[in-house]
Design a protein around this motif. Structure first.
Motif, PDB file in Angstrom:
ATOM      1  N   UNK A   1      30.829  37.496  28.924  1.00 57.62           N
ATOM      2  CA  UNK A   1      29.423  37.837  29.144  1.00 57.62           C
ATOM      3  C   UNK A   1      28.733  36.928  30.163  1.00 57.62           C
ATOM      4  N   UNK A   2      29.408  35.861  30.561  1.00 54.80           N
ATOM      5  CA  UNK A   2      28.818  34.962  31.556  1.00 54.80           C
ATOM      6  C   UNK A   2      29.837  34.482  32.561  1.00 54.80           C
ATOM      7  N   UNK A   3      30.552  35.396  33.218  1.00 59.29           N
ATOM      8  CA  UNK A   3      31.618  34.995  34.144  1.00 59.29           C
ATOM      9  C   UNK A   3      31.057  34.346  35.405  1.00 59.29           C
ATOM     10  N   UNK A   4      31.645  33.219  35.796  1.00 58.03           N
ATOM     11  CA  UNK A   4      31.173  32.530  37.003  1.00 58.03           C
ATOM     12  C   UNK A   4      32.314  32.150  37.945  1.00 58.03           C
ATOM     13  N   UNK A   5      33.537  32.210  37.464  1.00 54.99           N
ATOM     14  CA  UNK A   5      34.690  31.807  38.280  1.00 54.99           C
ATOM     15  C   UNK A   5      34.803  32.615  39.582  1.00 54.99           C
ATOM     16  N   UNK A   6      34.696  33.955  39.560  1.00 53.38           N
ATOM     17  CA  UNK A   6      34.812  34.713  40.818  1.00 53.38           C
ATOM     18  C   UNK A   6      33.776  34.291  41.852  1.00 53.38           C
ATOM     19  N   UNK A   7      32.535  34.070  41.420  1.00 54.70           N
ATOM     20  CA  UNK A   7      31.474  33.649  42.334  1.00 54.70           C
ATOM     21  C   UNK A   7      31.809  32.308  42.969  1.00 54.70           C
ATOM     22  N   UNK A   8      32.305  31.372  42.175  1.00 54.59           N
ATOM     23  CA  UNK A   8      32.619  30.042  42.674  1.00 54.59           C
ATOM     24  C   UNK A   8      33.713  30.077  43.739  1.00 54.59           C
ATOM     25  N   UNK A   9      34.672  30.989  43.550  1.00 51.89           N
ATOM     26  CA  UNK A   9      35.789  31.088  44.491  1.00 51.89           C
ATOM     27  C   UNK A   9      35.540  32.105  45.607  1.00 51.89           C
ATOM     28  N   UNK A  10      34.446  32.833  45.512  1.00 54.43           N
ATOM     29  CA  UNK A  10      34.146  33.816  46.546  1.00 54.43           C
ATOM     30  C   UNK A  10      35.065  35.021  46.526  1.00 54.43           C
ATOM     31  N   UNK A  11      35.572  35.399  45.344  1.00 51.71           N
ATOM     32  CA  UNK A  11      36.457  36.568  45.250  1.00 51.71           C
ATOM     33  C   UNK A  11      35.694  37.740  44.647  1.00 51.71           C
ATOM     34  N   UNK A  12      36.107  38.935  45.021  1.00 51.15           N
ATOM     35  CA  UNK A  12      35.429  40.147  44.574  1.00 51.15           C
ATOM     36  C   UNK A  12      36.460  41.202  44.194  1.00 51.15           C
ATOM     37  N   UNK A  13      36.016  42.146  43.367  1.00 53.24           N
ATOM     38  CA  UNK A  13      36.872  43.254  42.966  1.00 53.24           C
ATOM     39  C   UNK A  13      36.706  44.426  43.914  1.00 53.24           C
ATOM     40  N   UNK A  14      37.238  45.568  43.541  1.00 50.13           N
ATOM     41  CA  UNK A  14      37.872  45.770  42.240  1.00 50.13           C
ATOM     42  C   UNK A  14      39.321  45.294  42.224  1.00 50.13           C
ATOM     43  N   UNK A  15      39.737  44.734  41.093  1.00 44.86           N
ATOM     44  CA  UNK A  15      41.137  44.362  40.927  1.00 44.86           C
ATOM     45  C   UNK A  15      41.980  45.634  40.864  1.00 44.86           C
ATOM     46  N   UNK A  16      43.143  45.583  41.458  1.00 45.11           N
ATOM     47  CA  UNK A  16      44.017  46.757  41.500  1.00 45.11           C
ATOM     48  C   UNK A  16      45.218  46.553  40.584  1.00 45.11           C
ATOM     49  N   UNK A  17      45.999  47.592  40.411  1.00 43.55           N
ATOM     50  CA  UNK A  17      47.170  47.489  39.557  1.00 43.55           C
ATOM     51  C   UNK A  17      48.136  48.631  39.786  1.00 43.55           C
ATOM     52  N   UNK A  18      49.274  48.541  39.126  1.00 42.41           N
ATOM     53  CA  UNK A  18      50.259  49.617  39.145  1.00 42.41           C
ATOM     54  C   UNK A  18      51.028  49.570  37.826  1.00 42.41           C
ATOM     55  N   UNK A  19      52.254  50.055  37.808  1.00 39.01           N
ATOM     56  CA  UNK A  19      53.020  50.094  36.569  1.00 39.01           C
ATOM     57  C   UNK A  19      53.335  48.706  36.029  1.00 39.01           C
ATOM     58  N   UNK A  20      53.260  47.695  36.875  1.00 42.17           N
ATOM     59  CA  UNK A  20      53.549  46.332  36.425  1.00 42.17           C
ATOM     60  C   UNK A  20      52.382  45.733  35.650  1.00 42.17           C
ATOM     61  N   UNK A  21      51.191  46.256  35.913  1.00 40.56           N
ATOM     62  CA  UNK A  21      50.006  45.736  35.243  1.00 40.56           C
ATOM     63  C   UNK A  21      48.838  45.644  36.202  1.00 40.56           C
ATOM     64  N   UNK A  22      47.795  45.003  35.742  1.00 43.30           N
ATOM     65  CA  UNK A  22      46.601  44.771  36.551  1.00 43.30           C
ATOM     66  C   UNK A  22      46.779  43.489  37.348  1.00 43.30           C
ATOM     67  N   UNK A  23      46.530  43.540  38.645  1.00 41.09           N
ATOM     68  CA  UNK A  23      46.757  42.379  39.500  1.00 41.09           C
ATOM     69  C   UNK A  23      45.544  41.451  39.515  1.00 41.09           C
ATOM     70  N   UNK A  24      45.759  40.163  39.304  1.00 43.32           N
ATOM     71  CA  UNK A  24      44.657  39.216  39.497  1.00 43.32           C
ATOM     72  C   UNK A  24      44.326  39.123  40.985  1.00 43.32           C
ATOM     73  N   UNK A  25      43.135  38.663  41.291  1.00 45.67           N
ATOM     74  CA  UNK A  25      42.711  38.511  42.682  1.00 45.67           C
ATOM     75  C   UNK A  25      42.983  37.075  43.112  1.00 45.67           C
ATOM     76  N   UNK A  26      43.607  36.905  44.262  1.00 49.42           N
ATOM     77  CA  UNK A  26      43.952  35.574  44.758  1.00 49.42           C
ATOM     78  C   UNK A  26      42.793  34.978  45.543  1.00 49.42           C
ATOM     79  N   UNK A  27      42.452  33.719  45.221  1.00 51.52           N
ATOM     80  CA  UNK A  27      41.413  32.992  45.953  1.00 51.52           C
ATOM     81  C   UNK A  27      41.976  32.457  47.264  1.00 51.52           C
ATOM     82  N   UNK A  28      41.131  31.825  48.054  1.00 51.19           N
ATOM     83  CA  UNK A  28      41.541  31.316  49.365  1.00 51.19           C
ATOM     84  C   UNK A  28      42.664  30.287  49.266  1.00 51.19           C
ATOM     85  N   UNK A  29      42.713  29.536  48.163  1.00 46.77           N
ATOM     86  CA  UNK A  29      43.766  28.528  48.012  1.00 46.77           C
ATOM     87  C   UNK A  29      44.977  29.057  47.267  1.00 46.77           C
TER      88      UNK A  29
END
Length: 281
Positions: free
Chosen positions: A82-110
């Motif tokens: 209810x209070x996510x802040x990690x994506x904002x701090x890293x400058x990452x945005x969705x939407x996260x994608x996926x396939x039969x393997x699962x939902x893919x996390x989004x990679x930050x700049x590092x």
């Protein structure tokens, strides 16, 4: 004992076999969720706090970044639904994608892999108005439905307090240890003890304490200004037998970079002991 009567414990049960009983075979029932079958996570580290506003997400990201700089494969599971802040701090945005393997996390700049509810929503500013069971279920899905790949460390950024989500994480994920984040106020003693006691009840190792907002360094003379008064963390540490693994100042530059989504540019030397502890698990 009646045939349809359920046994309450192994010591009072007269049956030779009680399928489904938590005490069957003398071992407690495990609630650990199976992780994504295409992933491998070596160590899971929880970052918790007894109250909000102490910089728990900042510490989570700092530890993840430090381990990434050491060459480890690292991910962050943002369990603060209810209070996510990690994506904002890293400058990452969705939407996260996926396939039969699962939902893919989004990679930050590092290269840090991130999964957060904000990466699944069309509107990042929309509130998450969900009841506890739905939130707990989402945290479990972030473990078994997300294709994390091969990770050395997965850091779990938990919401403050001792409610549904920390309980779900402690019961459902194979947590190797937790860091407790706090601030210098005197009320910290009660708050830290609550978190310690919960971890103890769940048989989760407490790796150490990290104090945030310890002081503000004057930009002119370099004097350390203790905005929240004298620290009580050493007293708490001695009483509960858990080491202090870092004290971080209030740094406007850190806040600026986090707000700009450039957290990977922050150099945080204040958590060296905490990083060493995590690496030696």
């Amino acid at each position: 004992m009646a045939e349809n009567e359920k046994c309450s414990s192994a010591s009072t049960c007269s049956r030779e076999s009680c399928e489904g009983c938590p005490s069957k075979d003398g071992a407690p029932q495990s609630f650990i969720e199976e992780m994504n079958p295409f992933s491998s996570v070596k160590k899971v580290i929880g970052v918790v706090s007894g109250k909000g506003g102490v910089g728990k997400s900042f510490v989570t990201a700092s530890l993840a970044m430090a381990m990434r700089e050491k060459g480890y494969e690292v991910g962050i599971l943002d369990a603060d639904i209810t209070g996510p802040s990690i994506p904002k701090m890293y400058g990452v945005h969705g939407p996260a994608e996926g396939n039969d393997l699962g939902l893919f996390p989004v990679a930050a700049a590092d290269g840090t892999k991130i999964m957060s509810v904000n990466l699944l929503m069309d509107d990042e500013e929309a509130p998450v108005i969900w009841r506890g069971p739905v939130i707990a279920s989402t945290v479990k899905q972030f473990w078994h439905d997300v294709y994390w790949g091969d990770l050395d460390y997965l850091f779990v950024d938990m919401p403050p307090g001792t409610g549904d989500v920390p309980l779900t994480v402690f019961q459902s994920l194979p947590v190797d240890g937790i860091m407790i984040v706090t601030s210098p106020q005197e009320l910290v003693q009660l708050i830290v003890k609550k978190a310690i006691n919960m971890a103890s009840m769940m048989d989760i190792p407490v790796l150490g304490l990290i104090e945030n907002y310890s002081y503000l360094k004057c930009p002119d003379c370099g004097k350390e200004i203790k905005l929240f008064g004298d620290s009580k963390i050493e007293e708490v540490s001695a009483e509960i037998g858990v080491p202090v693994l870092g004290k971080m100042p209030l740094d406007p530059e850190y806040a600026k970079l986090a707000d700009e989504g450039k957290f990977h540019q922050i150099k945080n030397p204040y958590l060296k002991d905490a990083v060493d502890k995590v690496e030696k698990i």
